[in-house]
Enzyme design. Structure first.
Site, PDB file in Angstrom:
ATOM      1  N   TYR A 155       4.203   0.499  -3.150  1.00 16.12           N
ATOM      2  CA  TYR A 155       4.085  -0.110  -4.604  1.00 16.12           C
ATOM      3  C   TYR A 155       5.361  -1.275  -5.057  1.00 16.12           C
ATOM      4  O   TYR A 155       5.713  -1.004  -6.086  1.00 16.12           O
ATOM      5  CB  TYR A 155       4.131   0.875  -5.397  1.00 16.12           C
ATOM      6  CG  TYR A 155       2.672   1.755  -5.313  1.00 16.12           C
ATOM      7  CD1 TYR A 155       1.933   1.552  -4.308  1.00 16.12           C
ATOM      8  CD2 TYR A 155       2.448   2.811  -6.102  1.00 16.12           C
ATOM      9  CE1 TYR A 155       0.874   2.237  -4.080  1.00 16.12           C
ATOM     10  CE2 TYR A 155       1.288   3.526  -5.961  1.00 16.12           C
ATOM     11  CZ  TYR A 155       0.394   3.222  -5.101  1.00 16.12           C
ATOM     12  OH  TYR A 155      -0.606   4.114  -4.932  1.00 16.12           O
ATOM     13  N   GLN A 210      -7.880  10.136  11.662  1.00 13.09           N
ATOM     14  CA  GLN A 210      -7.728  11.023  10.494  1.00 13.09           C
ATOM     15  C   GLN A 210      -7.774  12.576  10.702  1.00 13.09           C
ATOM     16  O   GLN A 210      -7.463  13.104  11.924  1.00 13.09           O
ATOM     17  CB  GLN A 210      -9.377  10.915   9.816  1.00 13.09           C
ATOM     18  CG  GLN A 210      -9.423   9.441   9.536  1.00 13.09           C
ATOM     19  CD  GLN A 210      -8.476   9.087   8.183  1.00 13.09           C
ATOM     20  OE1 GLN A 210      -9.170   9.625   7.113  1.00 13.09           O
ATOM     21  NE2 GLN A 210      -7.489   8.339   8.526  1.00 13.09           N
ATOM     22  N   GLU A 230      -8.201   7.542  -5.054  1.00 10.15           N
ATOM     23  CA  GLU A 230      -7.730   6.676  -3.998  1.00 10.15           C
ATOM     24  C   GLU A 230      -8.890   5.568  -3.717  1.00 10.15           C
ATOM     25  O   GLU A 230      -9.959   5.871  -4.201  1.00 10.15           O
ATOM     26  CB  GLU A 230      -7.444   7.303  -2.563  1.00 10.15           C
ATOM     27  CG  GLU A 230      -6.107   8.355  -2.441  1.00 10.15           C
ATOM     28  CD  GLU A 230      -4.884   7.302  -2.217  1.00 10.15           C
ATOM     29  OE1 GLU A 230      -5.084   6.009  -2.089  1.00 10.15           O
ATOM     30  OE2 GLU A 230      -3.835   7.691  -2.525  1.00 10.15           O
ATOM     31  N   HIS A 280       0.857  -0.995   0.030  1.00 12.90           N
ATOM     32  CA  HIS A 280       0.118  -0.123   0.103  1.00 12.90           C
ATOM     33  C   HIS A 280       0.879   1.166  -0.169  1.00 12.90           C
ATOM     34  O   HIS A 280       0.356   2.222  -0.607  1.00 12.90           O
ATOM     35  CB  HIS A 280      -1.065   0.031   1.265  1.00 12.90           C
ATOM     36  CG  HIS A 280      -1.787   1.068   1.215  1.00 12.90           C
ATOM     37  ND1 HIS A 280      -3.138   1.192   0.404  1.00 12.90           N
ATOM     38  CD2 HIS A 280      -2.041   2.118   1.930  1.00 12.90           C
ATOM     39  CE1 HIS A 280      -3.766   2.139   0.573  1.00 12.90           C
ATOM     40  NE2 HIS A 280      -3.119   2.871   1.575  1.00 12.90           N
ATOM     41  N   HIS A 294     -10.295   2.696  -0.651  1.00 18.14           N
ATOM     42  CA  HIS A 294     -10.472   2.075   0.524  1.00 18.14           C
ATOM     43  C   HIS A 294     -11.445   0.916   0.724  1.00 18.14           C
ATOM     44  O   HIS A 294     -12.325   0.957   1.097  1.00 18.14           O
ATOM     45  CB  HIS A 294     -11.342   3.459   1.334  1.00 18.14           C
ATOM     46  CG  HIS A 294     -10.436   3.897   2.410  1.00 18.14           C
ATOM     47  ND1 HIS A 294     -10.955   4.127   3.551  1.00 18.14           N
ATOM     48  CD2 HIS A 294      -9.107   4.171   2.568  1.00 18.14           C
ATOM     49  CE1 HIS A 294      -9.858   4.678   4.394  1.00 18.14           C
ATOM     50  NE2 HIS A 294      -8.691   4.450   3.853  1.00 18.14           N
ATOM     51  N   SER A 327      -4.151  -0.802  -5.730  1.00 11.42           N
ATOM     52  CA  SER A 327      -4.707  -1.611  -4.597  1.00 11.42           C
ATOM     53  C   SER A 327      -4.770  -2.982  -5.040  1.00 11.42           C
ATOM     54  O   SER A 327      -5.530  -3.544  -5.840  1.00 11.42           O
ATOM     55  CB  SER A 327      -6.213  -1.222  -4.361  1.00 11.42           C
ATOM     56  OG  SER A 327      -6.932  -1.986  -3.377  1.00 11.42           O
ATOM     57  N   ASN A 371      -3.233   5.348  -7.750  1.00  8.65           N
ATOM     58  CA  ASN A 371      -3.293   4.559  -6.715  1.00  8.65           C
ATOM     59  C   ASN A 371      -3.482   3.027  -6.995  1.00  8.65           C
ATOM     60  O   ASN A 371      -3.780   2.524  -8.111  1.00  8.65           O
ATOM     61  CB  ASN A 371      -4.595   4.481  -5.754  1.00  8.65           C
ATOM     62  CG  ASN A 371      -4.848   3.755  -4.665  1.00  8.65           C
ATOM     63  OD1 ASN A 371      -5.772   2.899  -4.621  1.00  8.65           O
ATOM     64  ND2 ASN A 371      -3.907   3.916  -3.516  1.00  8.65           N
TER      65      ASN A 371
END
Length: 766
Positions: free
Chosen positions: A49, A311, A90, A46, A92, A560, A558
């Site tokens: 990479y 956060q 991005e 994450h 999540h 994932s 991003n």
């Protein structure tokens, strides 16, 4: 500071024995437990990479409008007239699988921080969502809570959610995809970079307090989901959109003072990532004292501070002597602000806790000199792909202009169309986007469902209370879209990825925008699986080729990976976020018919279609097989150029991408969006009826044109697209059905608007 005396539990940190040896070599000693925890998150997929970096280097990343490319918090493009646009996508995914509301909400919060960290005010959000079949109560609950989380954060923070996409397929059961894209307009004189500079400059911790939420979130996102994934809920962060809004305003106000040298949000890996990346990028070091970090819980260990992903937090490097000035701004907005460190000359990350130095490691070891895996590529397509490519459409039940002749009955084409419109992937997503505030800030020109891409007015958001700049000052606009087709990429990663880029550009062209650049989100399974790595490598090649051909460089994105549960991996799902520029808001297009009597044209060729990987095969026959149609990028450019030219000449009144579901579905969607029927004849040809109606491919746009402009429009088409356009029919009135006939006038289907609406709005009904 002591070294670890017992053999460490490498599995708990997501590290291999070989990676541990690399750490020992870089440090010249064993890492202590706190340092090992930092390496565990920073060397996760994450954060670093390590499996995808060699593939990403082939992307085109420069262009005449690119101001900031990959490597910063977001990409930035030049819109002209001093306007700069920041944008980024991005994911999540894992957090949303185990805690869908907070997982999705903090995905929104995180991508917004990437935007305003550069000095840009967020002006829009989009999202790309994937779920398993909604007949499963768990998938339906996941979807409802994800949508609720996105709506909660975006609505509360005051940023409109203006578009996106939703797809449903069994491969996403228990492993949903939640990709969020944000856009912002620069308000600062220059982009605020993340590289720490100026030895002796203080480092400010600003924003919310630090707690134990989200610890090891980056590592959690870098591994396969476990069957008992609920035990990972503590790895999911908890967001506060109201505090996030205050952080936006405080940061932009602080940046305007020009006292801030560098800024970095605390996302994945929290303080660890922020300190390491800022130091490594600047070629300097950072000394940081955890005792100065405002904590919301007592008794936290050093590693908990360092790995927390609480956060709404930022690190700022500030000019020495101006820290009090900057801190006052954050305090005035009700936020925490403290001097927690300083920039040092030696390129180390040095962490102090309770009066002792607990970490002393080279910044590059954490952020730059990370493992890289160049894996061998399969010499030929895997067996499942070769088998799919051997599939022959002639093995389907026979069909003629009456419909499909099944063993027990004939399925009329009207029934097929209605069944496709009711499939969750194609059906109206109004139930979802009605929960989003898409009008806040008063700059949304085309709302969700009105056009193939979102259109946002370019208007400064920098004004005082009670002051709103006049609308007439805004002539230009931004268009944005998110697109991906996991089935196509599963069956042909190279062509499927090309098609995703082409469709994104096509959607922008349909609203009248010039495509500028992309941000990509690569959602794949485990790269340790040779088949998945092959999918990833070929998809990257396809994206790179399409971006070069269409002139849309990659400004960031991003990756994932490890999106799988047990032996079930998701389809390889690259999602393309693309932005475009509309020079004049007078010339934009929606997807719905505008006037009765307008002429309906198809730009492009029916010959570029295939039933392979189509929604028709999946919805009617429950098959995912075949080979999607290849993308002719030269034809794609000409079709899109013709569409944009027609819009700017005032000839084209509506434009709609003809892709998923094929021509019949595109016609139905234009009827539904415009509230009018249409009478259309298929062009003569040798295609089977099912492929002619529901075959999918790239490089096709459905447009309606003012009949008074027929002559100049057709003359232009013949010069730009000779033999690759067709006049299909004309737009009807509000009481007219959608009627399709053969070229000879024989009926194929006739469906009322009421029947179309009944099917289209059923999948996500309240």
């Amino acid at each position: 500071m002591t070294s670890a005396s017992a053999p460490p539990d490498l599995k708990a940190h997501g590290l291999s024995p070989e990676e541990y040896r690399q750490i020992q070599q870089q440090l010249g000693r064993d890492p202590n437990p706190t340092e090992l925890a930092m390496f565990g998150v920073m060397w996760s997929e994450h954060c670093c990479y390590k499996n995808s970096r060699p593939l990403l280097k082939h992307f085109p990343t420069t262009g005449e409008r690119v101001v900031v490319g990959p490597g910063e918090n977001a990409g930035v493009v030049d819109l002209g007239d001093g306007d700069w646009l920041a944008f980024k996508i991005e994911s999540h995914n894992h957090p949303s699988a185990v805690e869908p509301f907070q997982g999705a909400a903090t995905g929104v919060g995180g991508i917004l921080r990437d935007i305003f960290t550069l000095g840009a005010r967020p002006i829009a959000l989009l999202n790309s969502l994937r779920f398993g079949p909604l007949t499963d109560p768990r998938n339906r609950r996941l979807m409802a809570r994800v949508v609720e989380g996105i709506a909660h954060y975006g609505n509360c923070v005051g940023v409109p959610t203006v578009g996106g996409e939703v797809a449903v397929d069994p491969c996403y059961s228990g492993n949903p995809l939640v990709n969020v894209m944000a856009l912002g307009l620069l308000e600062t004189p220059a982009v605020v970079k993340s590289a720490a500079r100026g030895v002796g400059n203080p480092i400010l911790y600003v924003g919310a307090t630090t707690g134990r939420d989200g610890i090891r979130g980056a590592s959690f996102a870098s591994a396969e989901l476990k069957e008992d994934a609920q035990q990972d809920r503590p790895a999911v962060q908890v967001g506060d959109p109201f505090l996030g809004k205050c952080l936006i305003e405080a940061c932009l106000e602080a940046f305007a003072t020009v006292a801030v040298v560098a800024a970095q949000d605390m996302g994945a890996a929290g303080i660890t990532c922020s300190t390491a990346e800022m130091a490594a990028k600047g070629g300097v070091g950072i000394r940081f004292d955890l005792d100065r970090v405002p904590a919301r819980e007592s008794g936290m260990a050093a590693w908990e501070y360092l790995l927390s992903e609480s956060q709404e937090r930022m690190l700022l490097v500030v000019q020495k002597g101006r820290e009090a000035e900057v801190m006052e701004i954050f305090h005035r907005w009700g936020l925490q602000a403290s001097v927690a460190g300083e920039v040092i000359a030696e390129p180390l990350v040095e962490i102090w806790h309770q009066g002792s130095c607990v970490v002393r490691v080279p910044a590059r070891a954490l952020a730059e000199d990370t493992p890289v895996y160049v894996r061998p590529l399969l010499p030929e397509p895997p067996e499942y792909v070769q088998a799919a490519w051997q599939w022959d459409p002639s093995t389907l039940p026979p069909c003629d202009r009456q419909g499909i002749h099944l063993p027990q009955k004939t399925l009329a084409w009207e029934q097929v169309l209605l069944q496709l419109l009711a499939s969750p992937t194609l059906a109206s997503k109004a139930w979802i986007y009605r929960q989003y505030d898409h009008q806040v800030q008063n700059n949304t020109v085309l709302w969700p469902g009105q056009g193939d891409a979102a259109v946002i007015r370019i208007r400064s958001q920098k004004f005082g209370v009670g002051e709103v700049p006049p609308l007439q000052a805004a002539r230009k606009a931004i268009a944005a879209t998110l697109d991906g087709n996991g089935r196509w990429v599963y069956l042909d990663p190279y062509e499927g990825a090309k098609a995703a880029v082409a469709e994104a550009a096509r959607n922008l062209s349909c609203v009248g925008a010039d495509p500028l650049a992309i941000t990509d989100n690569l959602n794949f399974g485990s790269p340790e699986n040779p088949v998945v790595y092959w999918q990833l490598a070929l998809a990257c090649r396809g994206i790179a080729e399409a971006c070069r051909a269409l002139g849309t460089p990659v400004t960031g994105g991003n990756v994932s990976l490890y999106n799988e549960k047990g032996s079930q991996a998701i389809y390889p799902t690259p999602v393309i976020g693309m932005v475009g520029l509309i020079p004049d808001l007078k010339f934009i297009c929606g997807q719905g018919w505008q006037q009765e009597g307008d002429l309906v044209y198809l730009l492009g060729s029916q010959a570029v279609t295939s039933l392979g990987g189509s929604e028709y095969l999946a919805a009617i026959y429950n098959k995912v097989t075949g080979r999607p149609a290849p993308v002719d990028l030269e034809l794609e450019k000409r079709v899109q150029g013709a569409c944009r030219h027609g819009i700017r000449q005032g000839w084209v009144r509506s434009a709609h991408d003809c892709s998923e579901g094929g021509l019949a579905v595109a016609l139905a969607e234009a009827c539904l969006s415009g509230g009018r029927g249409a009478s259309v004849s298929l062009a003569p040809g040798s295609l089977p009826w099912d492929q002619a109606l529901f075959g999918e491919g790239s490089s096709r746009i459905l447009v309606s044109v003012d009949p008074a402009q027929r002559s100049p429009w057709e003359a232009y088409l013949e010069s730009q697209l000779p033999g690759q356009w067709q006049l299909l029919g004309q737009v009807g009135g509000p009481a007219d059905p959608l009627v399709l006939t053969t070229a000879e006038g024989d009926p194929l289907l006739s469906v009322s608007l009421a029947a179309l609406q009944g099917a289209y709005y059923s999948a996500f009904a309240d």
